[in-house]
Scaffold this motif. Structure first.
Motif, PDB file in Angstrom:
ATOM      1  N   TYR A   7       0.833  -1.200   0.000  1.00 39.19           N
ATOM      2  CA  TYR A   7       0.000   0.000   0.000  1.00 39.19           C
ATOM      3  C   TYR A   7       0.868   1.251   0.000  1.00 39.19           C
ATOM      4  CZ  TYR A   7       1.034   0.150   5.020  1.00 39.19           C
ATOM      5  OH  TYR A   7       1.675   0.209   6.222  1.00 39.19           O
ATOM      6  N   SER A  10      -1.218   6.887   1.952  1.00 36.27           N
ATOM      7  CA  SER A  10      -2.604   7.372   2.052  1.00 36.27           C
ATOM      8  C   SER A  10      -3.601   6.224   2.298  1.00 36.27           C
ATOM      9  CB  SER A  10      -2.990   8.145   0.793  1.00 36.27           C
ATOM     10  OG  SER A  10      -2.961   7.294  -0.338  1.00 36.27           O
ATOM     11  N   GLU A  11      -3.176   4.996   2.099  1.00 36.20           N
ATOM     12  CA  GLU A  11      -4.037   3.833   2.320  1.00 36.20           C
ATOM     13  C   GLU A  11      -3.714   3.108   3.633  1.00 36.20           C
ATOM     14  OE1 GLU A  11      -4.633   2.438  -2.294  1.00 36.20           O
ATOM     15  OE2 GLU A  11      -2.799   1.830  -1.255  1.00 36.20           O
ATOM     16  N   ALA A  12      -2.933   3.733   4.499  1.00 38.08           N
ATOM     17  CA  ALA A  12      -2.453   3.083   5.722  1.00 38.08           C
ATOM     18  C   ALA A  12      -3.584   2.636   6.649  1.00 38.08           C
ATOM     19  CB  ALA A  12      -1.501   4.001   6.464  1.00 38.08           C
ATOM     20  N   LEU A  14      -6.652   1.674   5.896  1.00 37.48           N
ATOM     21  CA  LEU A  14      -7.263   0.469   5.340  1.00 37.48           C
ATOM     22  C   LEU A  14      -6.335  -0.736   5.494  1.00 37.48           C
ATOM     23  CD1 LEU A  14      -9.542  -0.924   3.826  1.00 37.48           C
ATOM     24  CD2 LEU A  14      -8.510  -0.163   1.695  1.00 37.48           C
ATOM     25  N   ALA A  15      -5.064  -0.559   5.281  1.00 37.58           N
ATOM     26  CA  ALA A  15      -4.096  -1.655   5.441  1.00 37.58           C
ATOM     27  C   ALA A  15      -4.079  -2.153   6.886  1.00 37.58           C
ATOM     28  CB  ALA A  15      -2.716  -1.211   4.997  1.00 37.58           C
ATOM     29  N   GLN A  40       5.917   2.860  -1.636  1.00 34.16           N
ATOM     30  CA  GLN A  40       5.143   1.649  -1.354  1.00 34.16           C
ATOM     31  C   GLN A  40       5.620   1.005  -0.052  1.00 34.16           C
ATOM     32  OE1 GLN A  40       5.097  -1.056  -4.621  1.00 34.16           O
ATOM     33  NE2 GLN A  40       4.382  -2.765  -3.386  1.00 34.16           N
TER      34      GLN A  40
END
Length: 51
Positions: A7, A10-12, A14-15, A40
């Motif tokens: 990820y 900005s997707e941390a 959700l991860a 990444q």
């Protein structure tokens, strides 16, 4: 079994939610994080082999 989540920062959130869910399903999972290919980020999960 090996599971990888890759990820970007900005997707941390959700991860982290996916990791929490995976830990509920697989309580003995080993987790390792790596930031070897910025931006990444990768989370590597490994379970023990079934007996």
């Amino acid at each position: 079994m090996k599971i990888t989540i890759s990820y970007i920062p900005s997707e941390a959130v959700l991860a982290d939610r996916l990791l929490s869910f995976a830990r509920l399903l697989l309580p003995d999972v080993k987790v390792r994080r790596a930031n070897t290919h910025p931006p990444q980020i990768s989370i590597y999960m490994t379970t023990k082999r079934p007996q």
